[in-house]
Design a protein around this motif. Structure first.
Motif, PDB file in Angstrom:
ATOM      1  N   GLN A   5      -6.533  23.250 -16.725  1.00 37.36           N
ATOM      2  CA  GLN A   5      -7.265  23.645 -17.723  1.00 37.36           C
ATOM      3  C   GLN A   5      -7.111  25.007 -18.258  1.00 37.36           C
ATOM      4  OE1 GLN A   5     -11.472  22.965 -17.854  1.00 37.36           O
ATOM      5  NE2 GLN A   5     -11.349  22.086 -20.026  1.00 37.36           N
ATOM      6  N   TYR A  10     -10.933  25.172 -23.913  1.00 42.82           N
ATOM      7  CA  TYR A  10      -9.968  23.680 -23.323  1.00 42.82           C
ATOM      8  C   TYR A  10      -8.994  23.239 -24.507  1.00 42.82           C
ATOM      9  CZ  TYR A  10     -12.225  20.597 -26.917  1.00 42.82           C
ATOM     10  OH  TYR A  10     -12.624  19.941 -27.918  1.00 42.82           O
ATOM     11  N   GLY A  67     -20.838  20.446 -22.265  1.00 43.35           N
ATOM     12  CA  GLY A  67     -19.906  20.295 -23.622  1.00 43.35           C
ATOM     13  C   GLY A  67     -20.201  19.765 -24.954  1.00 43.35           C
ATOM     14  N   PRO A  68     -21.547  20.443 -25.251  1.00 44.65           N
ATOM     15  CA  PRO A  68     -22.016  19.737 -26.592  1.00 44.65           C
ATOM     16  C   PRO A  68     -21.213  20.108 -27.776  1.00 44.65           C
ATOM     17  CG  PRO A  68     -23.319  21.847 -25.916  1.00 44.65           C
ATOM     18  CD  PRO A  68     -22.438  21.459 -24.656  1.00 44.65           C
ATOM     19  N   GLY A  69     -20.287  21.308 -27.442  1.00 45.51           N
ATOM     20  CA  GLY A  69     -19.419  21.712 -28.601  1.00 45.51           C
ATOM     21  C   GLY A  69     -20.212  22.292 -29.796  1.00 45.51           C
ATOM     22  N   ARG A  74     -26.096  15.862 -30.678  1.00 45.01           N
ATOM     23  CA  ARG A  74     -26.789  15.078 -29.791  1.00 45.01           C
ATOM     24  C   ARG A  74     -27.879  16.074 -29.027  1.00 45.01           C
ATOM     25  NH1 ARG A  74     -21.546  13.621 -29.698  1.00 45.01           N
ATOM     26  NH2 ARG A  74     -21.266  11.620 -29.810  1.00 45.01           N
ATOM     27  N   ASP A  88     -21.206  24.812 -22.029  1.00 44.26           N
ATOM     28  CA  ASP A  88     -19.918  24.630 -22.480  1.00 44.26           C
ATOM     29  C   ASP A  88     -19.088  25.749 -22.164  1.00 44.26           C
ATOM     30  OD1 ASP A  88     -19.094  22.648 -25.143  1.00 44.26           O
ATOM     31  OD2 ASP A  88     -17.762  24.423 -24.712  1.00 44.26           O
ATOM     32  N   LEU A  89     -17.727  25.461 -21.904  1.00 44.12           N
ATOM     33  CA  LEU A  89     -16.763  26.426 -21.514  1.00 44.12           C
ATOM     34  C   LEU A  89     -16.468  27.447 -22.701  1.00 44.12           C
ATOM     35  CD1 LEU A  89     -14.688  26.842 -18.999  1.00 44.12           C
ATOM     36  CD2 LEU A  89     -13.073  25.321 -20.330  1.00 44.12           C
ATOM     37  N   ASN A 149     -18.471  26.438 -16.631  1.00 44.02           N
ATOM     38  CA  ASN A 149     -17.486  25.626 -16.412  1.00 44.02           C
ATOM     39  C   ASN A 149     -18.107  24.417 -15.325  1.00 44.02           C
ATOM     40  OD1 ASN A 149     -15.159  24.067 -15.552  1.00 44.02           O
ATOM     41  ND2 ASN A 149     -14.224  26.113 -14.764  1.00 44.02           N
ATOM     42  N   ILE A 150     -18.004  23.167 -15.982  1.00 45.41           N
ATOM     43  CA  ILE A 150     -18.674  22.063 -14.817  1.00 45.41           C
ATOM     44  C   ILE A 150     -17.716  21.820 -13.700  1.00 45.41           C
ATOM     45  CG2 ILE A 150     -17.743  20.185 -16.269  1.00 45.41           C
ATOM     46  CD1 ILE A 150     -21.091  20.450 -14.687  1.00 45.41           C
ATOM     47  N   TRP A 166     -20.438  13.730 -23.661  1.00 50.24           N
ATOM     48  CA  TRP A 166     -19.772  12.768 -24.604  1.00 50.24           C
ATOM     49  C   TRP A 166     -18.168  13.654 -24.833  1.00 50.24           C
ATOM     50  CZ3 TRP A 166     -24.906  13.134 -25.041  1.00 50.24           C
ATOM     51  CH2 TRP A 166     -25.615  12.152 -25.035  1.00 50.24           C
ATOM     52  N   SER A 167     -17.277  12.892 -24.677  1.00 52.64           N
ATOM     53  CA  SER A 167     -15.976  13.313 -24.751  1.00 52.64           C
ATOM     54  C   SER A 167     -15.617  14.812 -24.273  1.00 52.64           C
ATOM     55  CB  SER A 167     -15.762  13.549 -26.513  1.00 52.64           C
ATOM     56  OG  SER A 167     -15.904  12.099 -27.049  1.00 52.64           O
ATOM     57  N   VAL A 168     -15.771  14.679 -22.905  1.00 56.06           N
ATOM     58  CA  VAL A 168     -15.511  16.161 -22.182  1.00 56.06           C
ATOM     59  C   VAL A 168     -14.715  15.654 -20.900  1.00 56.06           C
ATOM     60  CG1 VAL A 168     -16.680  18.128 -20.975  1.00 56.06           C
ATOM     61  CG2 VAL A 168     -17.730  17.274 -23.025  1.00 56.06           C
ATOM     62  N   LEU A 172     -11.039  17.500 -18.327  1.00 56.76           N
ATOM     63  CA  LEU A 172     -11.437  18.421 -17.198  1.00 56.76           C
ATOM     64  C   LEU A 172     -10.202  18.223 -16.179  1.00 56.76           C
ATOM     65  CD1 LEU A 172     -15.154  17.392 -16.504  1.00 56.76           C
ATOM     66  CD2 LEU A 172     -14.296  19.244 -18.040  1.00 56.76           C
TER      67      LEU A 172
HETATM   68  C1  LIG Z   1     -13.769  17.216 -27.468  1.00 60.57           C
HETATM   69  S1  LIG Z   1     -15.167  18.310 -27.436  1.00 60.57           S
HETATM   70  C2  LIG Z   1     -16.594  17.267 -27.396  1.00 60.57           C
HETATM   71  C3  LIG Z   1     -18.168  17.906 -28.157  1.00 60.57           C
HETATM   72  C4  LIG Z   1     -19.153  16.946 -28.021  1.00 60.57           C
HETATM   73  N1  LIG Z   1     -19.410  16.629 -26.929  1.00 60.57           N
HETATM   74  C5  LIG Z   1     -18.824  15.628 -28.993  1.00 60.57           C
HETATM   75  O1  LIG Z   1     -18.809  14.742 -28.237  1.00 60.57           O
HETATM   76  O2  LIG Z   1     -18.661  16.164 -30.266  1.00 60.57           O
HETATM   77  C6  LIG Z   1     -15.184  18.896 -25.593  1.00 60.57           C
HETATM   78  C7  LIG Z   1     -16.298  20.333 -25.428  1.00 60.57           C
HETATM   79  O3  LIG Z   1     -16.218  20.182 -23.938  1.00 60.57           O
HETATM   80  C8  LIG Z   1     -16.051  21.561 -23.644  1.00 60.57           C
HETATM   81  N2  LIG Z   1     -15.363  21.767 -22.169  1.00 60.57           N
HETATM   82  C9  LIG Z   1     -14.178  21.484 -21.924  1.00 60.57           C
HETATM   83  N3  LIG Z   1     -14.222  21.822 -20.799  1.00 60.57           N
HETATM   84  C10 LIG Z   1     -14.954  22.310 -20.104  1.00 60.57           C
HETATM   85  C11 LIG Z   1     -15.589  22.497 -18.762  1.00 60.57           C
HETATM   86  N4  LIG Z   1     -14.843  22.532 -18.062  1.00 60.57           N
HETATM   87  N5  LIG Z   1     -16.964  22.639 -18.592  1.00 60.57           N
HETATM   88  C12 LIG Z   1     -17.666  22.638 -19.730  1.00 60.57           C
HETATM   89  N6  LIG Z   1     -17.471  22.442 -21.048  1.00 60.57           N
HETATM   90  C13 LIG Z   1     -16.097  21.939 -21.136  1.00 60.57           C
HETATM   91  C14 LIG Z   1     -15.385  22.164 -24.783  1.00 60.57           C
HETATM   92  O4  LIG Z   1     -15.382  23.475 -25.003  1.00 60.57           O
HETATM   93  C15 LIG Z   1     -15.638  21.397 -25.889  1.00 60.57           C
HETATM   94  O5  LIG Z   1     -17.189  21.830 -26.398  1.00 60.57           O
END
Ligand SMILES: C[S@@+](CC[C@H](N)C(=O)[O-])C[C@H]1O[C@@H](n2cnc3c(N)ncnc32)[C@H](O)[C@@H]1O
Length: 304
Positions: A5, A10, A67-69, A74, A88-89, A149-150, A166-168, A172
């Motif tokens: 990554q 991301y 990863g709330p974006g 939510r 979030d990253l 970073n998770i 959701w959607s994270v 990874l």
């Molecule tokens: C596709 S978006 C999803 C956003 C939100 N959860 C949604 O469903 O609308 C992915 C999110 O995960 C975060 N993300 C990606 N890799 C990550 C990591 N290693 N640790 C924490 N957050 C991460 C991204 O920065 C982004 O905000």
């Protein structure tokens, strides 16, 4: 596709891709009145599932969203009755906060800043107003946001009653490390709720065209087929995990978990277009891998 990554963000932000995405964001403002109630229904469904796992109402809890974006929908939904932290990253700015944008520039690069400011200016306010109205609030109880970073070292926060995402996880590089961190961040008896977008679904390739109105013009499951895979370019890092890999990971790390497969309307949409020749080309994929859009893993951390 990257093997690891990218450190800064991301997602990938070429100019053409960013313009296409912002154009779509602008056009999508007309759908806010239908999209936001649909999202609310999905969030409420997640809440009911979390409630069933917890055995009590989702109220007065310490919750972490990974990863709330940028949208924070939510986190703000659960923030009405709980204390929510978002990790979030990316740096997540709330409103037009200049210092967050400068931090984002340093941490995530200029492409991310342009996209975020563009989105904020085009639909940020309309989006927030619609969500506040649906939630019946005048102002949001925003989450505490941390940049992290998770897949890295366990963040020094928590412990939490619920860790959700959701959607994270499809983005990874090291899902095992992430699940280990999730379990460490939970209180004994705490609940995880991890929803991920399956790579083998029709739009699991994350080519921006599929998310900006052109999914039906792309070859079905084209990213999985040797004859068409070259036509696809993901807009974000993807680990490309198969359903069997997720199953194995959760079976090892949380044997009492529950798996939920969400196909939405994909059988109705895609099965009529599945020819015998296409099925042959996709012979290594089971139907449930092709038609499932999201997979949810939920369970509790053992008490002892
Ligand atoms: C596709 S978006 C999803 C956003 C939100 N959860 C949604 O469903 O609308 C992915 C999110 O995960 C975060 N993300 C990606 N890799 C990550 C990591 N290693 N640790 C924490 N957050 C991460 C991204 O920065 C982004 O905000």
């Amino acid at each position: 596709m990257h093997d690891v990554q990218p450190q800064k963000s991301y997602a990938t932000f070429g100019l053409a891709r960013s313009i296409r995405q912002l154009k779509h964001v602008w056009e999508s403002r007309r759908q806010i009145d239908t999209d936001m109630p649909t999202l609310l229904g999905l969030v409420q469904e997640s809440e009911q599932r979390i409630q069933r796992q917890l055995g009590r109402k989702v109220e007065q809890l310490q919750m972490l969203e990974i990863g709330p974006g940028q949208g924070l929908e939510r986190a703000r939904y659960f923030g009405r009755k709980n204390t929510v932290t978002g990790m979030d990253l990316d740096v997540i700015p709330v409103g037009f906060d200049m210092s967050s944008y400068l931090h984002m520039l340093q941490e995530n690069g200029p492409g991310r800043v342009v996209k975020s400011i563009g989105r904020r200016m085009l639909i940020g306010e309309a989006h927030d107003t619609a969500w506040a109205s649906l939630l019946g609030v005048e102002t949001f109880n925003n989450p505490k946001l941390i940049h992290g970073n998770i897949c890295g070292e366990t963040p020094n926060v928590g412990p939490f009653d619920v860790v959700m995402s959701w959607s994270v996880f499809e983005h990874l590089p090291n899902p095992r490390q992430a699940v280990e961190n999730v379990l460490k961040l939970l209180k004994p008896g705490g609940v995880f709720y991890i929803s991920l977008h399956l790579y083998t679904s029709n739009n699991g390739h994350h080519d921006i065209r599929a998310f900006t109105g052109d999914e039906d013009s792309l070859p079905l499951w084209g990213h999985l087929r040797p004859s068409t895979e070259e036509m696809f370019a993901p807009s974000a890092y993807l680990n490309q995990w198969r359903l069997s890999q997720w199953r194995q990971l959760f079976a090892e790390m949380a044997p009492d978990h529950q798996e939920i497969l969400e196909a939405f309307e994909s059988y109705e949409r895609f099965a009529p277009r599945m020819t015998p020749q296409l099925r042959d080309e996709l012979a290594e994929y089971a139907d449930e891998e092709l038609y499932t859009i999201n997979v949810v893993y939920t369970g509790r951390k053992p008490i002892a």
